[in-house]
Design an enzyme around this catalytic site. Structure first.
Site, mmCIF file in Angstrom:
data_model
loop_
_atom_site.group_PDB
_atom_site.id
_atom_site.type_symbol
_atom_site.label_atom_id
_atom_site.label_comp_id
_atom_site.label_asym_id
_atom_site.label_seq_id
_atom_site.Cartn_x
_atom_site.Cartn_y
_atom_site.Cartn_z
ATOM 1 C CG ASP A 65 22.794 -2.039 -4.560
ATOM 2 O OD1 ASP A 65 21.267 -2.982 -4.041
ATOM 3 O OD2 ASP A 65 23.908 -2.375 -4.436
ATOM 4 C CG HIS A 108 18.035 -3.805 -6.097
ATOM 5 N ND1 HIS A 108 17.652 -2.681 -5.489
ATOM 6 C CD2 HIS A 108 18.520 -3.673 -6.466
ATOM 7 C CE1 HIS A 108 18.202 -2.331 -4.424
ATOM 8 N NE2 HIS A 108 19.006 -3.073 -5.553
#
Length: 314
Positions: free
Chosen positions: A108, A290
């Site tokens: 991320d 994610h």
């Protein structure tokens, strides 16, 4: 911070204008460093599954809470979180341990820092493994304006910049609920709700999907953000346009060998230009969302170690 029994205790490392809380494994493997960089809104603890296996494979595993997180420094000035300072912290961390370079791994926002580390400090980066966020080419216009034109004013990256302090206050007031609602897996696909996604998550009564982690593990994240608040970590986003200017005259090509790992259910799509900007990249997809290294810990670790073994043998 409340730690599970097998997670290492931290040290506080002074690095110029910041002190970072750093967790290590495999100190006996000195000389073979790998640095793991967390994303938002996370913590070094997000790498808890990978640290023991990397140490067992012969790596000195170095996992900082980057500035703004955990018990690391939280400067009040927004510009203290620009990409020059974030990558400068990592370069200084290598200096602290006496390393010329290292393998860098990011997830991320941590992936964005690692890509930028390869641009701003290329000699310090041996190899790259990034999760979730592919290389982001510099846009023709500043980032916030570009994102607002594509996604509108409610996009959280835009909102954080256009309405400073608003989301910070809501997330601070609902830290446990926000993290419990955000850190999920197996979430059903659905059209986006009106409003700003992060504020919606912080105020939603019922989460969707399944918990990403145990309540004990989630408590580590909640305790960290209840203590620190969210403003410092959100300040990373408030430097998007400053970063855009910092990178204006930097060679945009990442030349180090890189492994890009995607989650097939992630909202972040794969890059269509990855090979142009990262010519030595390989791409792997895992069936997850994610939070890749926490959702698929064994598969992620196996992919990392397998790719590193091949690259070291080459």
């Amino acid at each position: 911070m409340t730690r599970t029994a097998d997670f290492p205790a931290p040290t506080r490392v002074a690095l110029g204008d910041a002190r970072l809380e750093v967790f290590e494994a495999g100190r006996e493997n000195r000389g073979n460093p790998i640095v793991l960089c967390h994303g938002w809104p996370e913590h070094a603890y997000s790498w808890r599954h990978q640290m023991p296996a990397l140490a067992a494979a012969g790596y000195h595993v170095i996992v900082p809470n980057q500035r703004g997180y955990g018990n690391s420094s939280r400067p009040s000035q927004v510009e203290a979180y620009d990409i020059a300072r974030l990558t400068g912290d990592l370069a200084a961390l290598l200096d602290h341990f006496g390393y010329r370079d290292a393998v860098f791994v990011g997830h991320d926002w941590g992936a964005n820092v690692v890509w930028s580390m390869a641009l701003l400090h290329p000699a310090r980066v041996r190899r790259i493994i990034n999760l979730a966020l592919p290389y982001q080419p510099r846009t023709p216009i500043p980032w916030v304006e570009f994102l607002e034109g594509v996604f509108g004013p409610d996009n959280h990256l835009v909102h954080f910049n256009r309405q400073p302090g608003v989301a910070d206050a809501v997330l601070d007031a609902n830290a446990g609920r926000f993290l419990r609602n955000l850190l999920r897996r197996n979430q059903p696909s659905a059209p986006p709700e009106p409003g700003m996604m992060m504020i919606n998550l912080a105020t939603a009564e019922a989460p969707s999907g399944d918990p990403l982690m145990s309540d004990e593990d989630l408590a580590v994240f909640i305790a960290a953000f209840e203590a620190s608040g969210f403003a410092a970590s959100i300040n990373w986003y408030r430097n998007l346009d400053r970063n855009w200017r910092i990178l204006a005259d930097v060679d945009p090509v990442v030349r180090q060998p890189a492994l890009m790992i995607h989650g097939t259910r992630d909202m972040i799509p794969p890059s269509e230009t990855l090979s142009e900007f990262v010519p030595n990249a390989e791409v792997l997809s895992l069936d997850c969302g994610h939070w890749i290294q926490q959702e698929k810990p064994d598969e992620t670790t196996e992919a990392m170690l397998g790719w590193l073994a091949v690259r070291q043998a080459a």
